[in-house]
Design a protein around this motif. Sequence first.
Motif, PDB file in Angstrom:
ATOM      1  N   LEU A 172       6.949  -4.868 -13.694  1.00  0.00           N
ATOM      2  CA  LEU A 172       6.100  -5.561 -14.662  1.00  0.00           C
ATOM      3  C   LEU A 172       6.250  -4.950 -16.053  1.00  0.00           C
ATOM      4  N   ASP A 173       6.352  -3.632 -16.118  1.00  0.00           N
ATOM      5  CA  ASP A 173       6.553  -2.964 -17.409  1.00  0.00           C
ATOM      6  C   ASP A 173       7.839  -3.445 -18.080  1.00  0.00           C
ATOM      7  N   MET A 174       8.838  -3.770 -17.282  1.00  0.00           N
ATOM      8  CA  MET A 174      10.146  -4.181 -17.809  1.00  0.00           C
ATOM      9  C   MET A 174      10.193  -5.660 -18.180  1.00  0.00           C
ATOM     10  N   GLY A 175       9.162  -6.408 -17.804  1.00  0.00           N
ATOM     11  CA  GLY A 175       9.152  -7.827 -18.134  1.00  0.00           C
ATOM     12  C   GLY A 175       9.536  -8.755 -17.010  1.00  0.00           C
ATOM     13  N   PHE A 176       9.714  -8.224 -15.798  1.00  0.00           N
ATOM     14  CA  PHE A 176       9.928  -9.104 -14.652  1.00  0.00           C
ATOM     15  C   PHE A 176       8.648  -9.896 -14.371  1.00  0.00           C
ATOM     16  N   GLU A 177       8.824 -11.118 -13.925  1.00  0.00           N
ATOM     17  CA  GLU A 177       7.711 -11.860 -13.331  1.00  0.00           C
ATOM     18  C   GLU A 177       7.761 -11.626 -11.835  1.00  0.00           C
ATOM     19  N   LYS A 200       0.827  -1.209   0.000  1.00  0.00           N
ATOM     20  CA  LYS A 200       0.000   0.000   0.000  1.00  0.00           C
ATOM     21  C   LYS A 200       0.860   1.257   0.000  1.00  0.00           C
ATOM     22  N   ASP A 201       2.138   1.120   0.313  1.00  0.00           N
ATOM     23  CA  ASP A 201       3.060   2.236   0.137  1.00  0.00           C
ATOM     24  C   ASP A 201       3.163   2.537  -1.348  1.00  0.00           C
ATOM     25  N   PRO A 202       2.846   3.754  -1.796  1.00  0.00           N
ATOM     26  CA  PRO A 202       2.894   4.042  -3.236  1.00  0.00           C
ATOM     27  C   PRO A 202       4.251   3.782  -3.877  1.00  0.00           C
ATOM     28  N   VAL A 203       5.336   3.968  -3.132  1.00  0.00           N
ATOM     29  CA  VAL A 203       6.665   3.704  -3.693  1.00  0.00           C
ATOM     30  C   VAL A 203       6.838   2.213  -3.959  1.00  0.00           C
ATOM     31  N   TYR A 204       6.394   1.394  -3.024  1.00  0.00           N
ATOM     32  CA  TYR A 204       6.492  -0.060  -3.201  1.00  0.00           C
ATOM     33  C   TYR A 204       5.570  -0.517  -4.324  1.00  0.00           C
ATOM     34  N   GLY A 205       4.338   0.003  -4.307  1.00  0.00           N
ATOM     35  CA  GLY A 205       3.399  -0.383  -5.354  1.00  0.00           C
ATOM     36  C   GLY A 205       3.918  -0.044  -6.740  1.00  0.00           C
ATOM     37  N   ASP A 206       4.554   1.123  -6.867  1.00  0.00           N
ATOM     38  CA  ASP A 206       5.039   1.513  -8.184  1.00  0.00           C
ATOM     39  C   ASP A 206       6.308   0.756  -8.567  1.00  0.00           C
ATOM     40  N   LEU A 207       7.059   0.263  -7.581  1.00  0.00           N
ATOM     41  CA  LEU A 207       8.184  -0.631  -7.872  1.00  0.00           C
ATOM     42  C   LEU A 207       7.679  -1.874  -8.600  1.00  0.00           C
ATOM     43  N   VAL A 208       6.566  -2.424  -8.129  1.00  0.00           N
ATOM     44  CA  VAL A 208       5.958  -3.588  -8.772  1.00  0.00           C
ATOM     45  C   VAL A 208       5.473  -3.235 -10.169  1.00  0.00           C
ATOM     46  N   ARG A 209       4.788  -2.110 -10.292  1.00  0.00           N
ATOM     47  CA  ARG A 209       4.252  -1.670 -11.578  1.00  0.00           C
ATOM     48  C   ARG A 209       5.384  -1.514 -12.606  1.00  0.00           C
ATOM     49  N   ARG A 210       6.466  -0.892 -12.190  1.00  0.00           N
ATOM     50  CA  ARG A 210       7.575  -0.635 -13.119  1.00  0.00           C
ATOM     51  C   ARG A 210       8.293  -1.931 -13.486  1.00  0.00           C
TER      52      ARG A 210
END
Length: 397
Positions: free
Chosen positions: A153-158, A141-151
């Motif tokens: 995924l954009d790069m192709g990490f599973e 729920k920390d926006p920094v952590y959430g956006d780490l996941v989002r980014r």
Amino acid sequence: ALAYRVAYSRHGRSPYMFFLYPQTIDRRRYTDLTFVGRYRRDWDCPELASRKIVDEKLQEQFGKYRPRGARDYLVARTAEREAVFFNESHAHPETRAFVHTLLADLRQQGFSYLCLDALEPQDVELNQRGYPVLNSGYYLKDPVYGDLVRRALDMGFEIVAYQPSPEEMQKALGILERKAYSRDPEVLRQTAQEWSQAMNLARIRRRDSQAKLVVLAGPGHIRERALAGVKPMAQWFAEFTGVNPYTIDQAQMVDYCPEKADPLYQELDLNRSTVFVKDDRVFVQHDFDPGSDERFKRCYDVQIFHPKTVYQNNRPDWLRMNGLRRTYPFNPDKHQMNYPCLVRAYREGEDTAFAIPVDVIEVVEPSTPVALVLPTGTYQLLLKDRQQNKQLTIQVE
């Protein structure tokens, strides 16, 4: 409806239960404050105790080491690794922001799995959905952590959740009991969790022998030595896979309240995340501190010293992540909003009823400038004051 929508609608939950006005949050609940963009200076620190003094022998040893930029140092050493383990401080999203700055380099080096102990295994749709939601995990729920996941995924990490299920915990307990690992029930329980976490990571390597893993964990899990009888996840992982993880401690040398801060850290004035190096050895405080218990020595390969936070527009400078994000000043008066005004920013196209925002700010009064800090792109802003809610679209360039 998608599973994440069903789960939250069934319990009547909404973002307003999690993204609250900061003044309604206990100032000792540091992690909850990070969910709404409030960091170190907004904590309710206990009374300042007498300041500890750096041991002279420790200071002498530290003086032999020279500062190097942490990002460049790590990138030069992770390419040949098969597993890189970071810890993080739950109340300090700058430790997550630092991992942000490394993602592109790690992906280029062939790392393809980002493994998070904060991710709930029940969120099975995350990799397809492309962004985290309210039931993805408490710390997400920390926006920094959430956006780490989002980014990532954009790069192709599973993205992989590796916390054990109740069934996996029971299996681990049974194995440890048969091995007579310990008679202490709490040591058994904690060790079973570490064992299960490591086994879930090892299964990735069994499915994909070429897998290169980036792991982000709570502070103690990446230790390379047992503590109080509990063998940590990193040790079990090495035993299960034969892969020695590259362990990177971020949880000690960071901007804590004064009475918790390491005195060696307090004396430093850094302008970037730093490692201290002599020859090919990295300084890790506990390895040299005469006052450290032997169990805390030789636990990590690298220790990062993060700079003390500097604020601009009432936002921490580390949110810009070395240029990955832009500052976007926001004035509620332009949108006929009252004060205080809570602003949540979501990437265009995401479900704003359930997604984790990319950034959250509170504008308290007209005389206090506050800015969103966002990657380039199009965003939906949800504005909330005491009387009304509004939505608008912005472009960050």
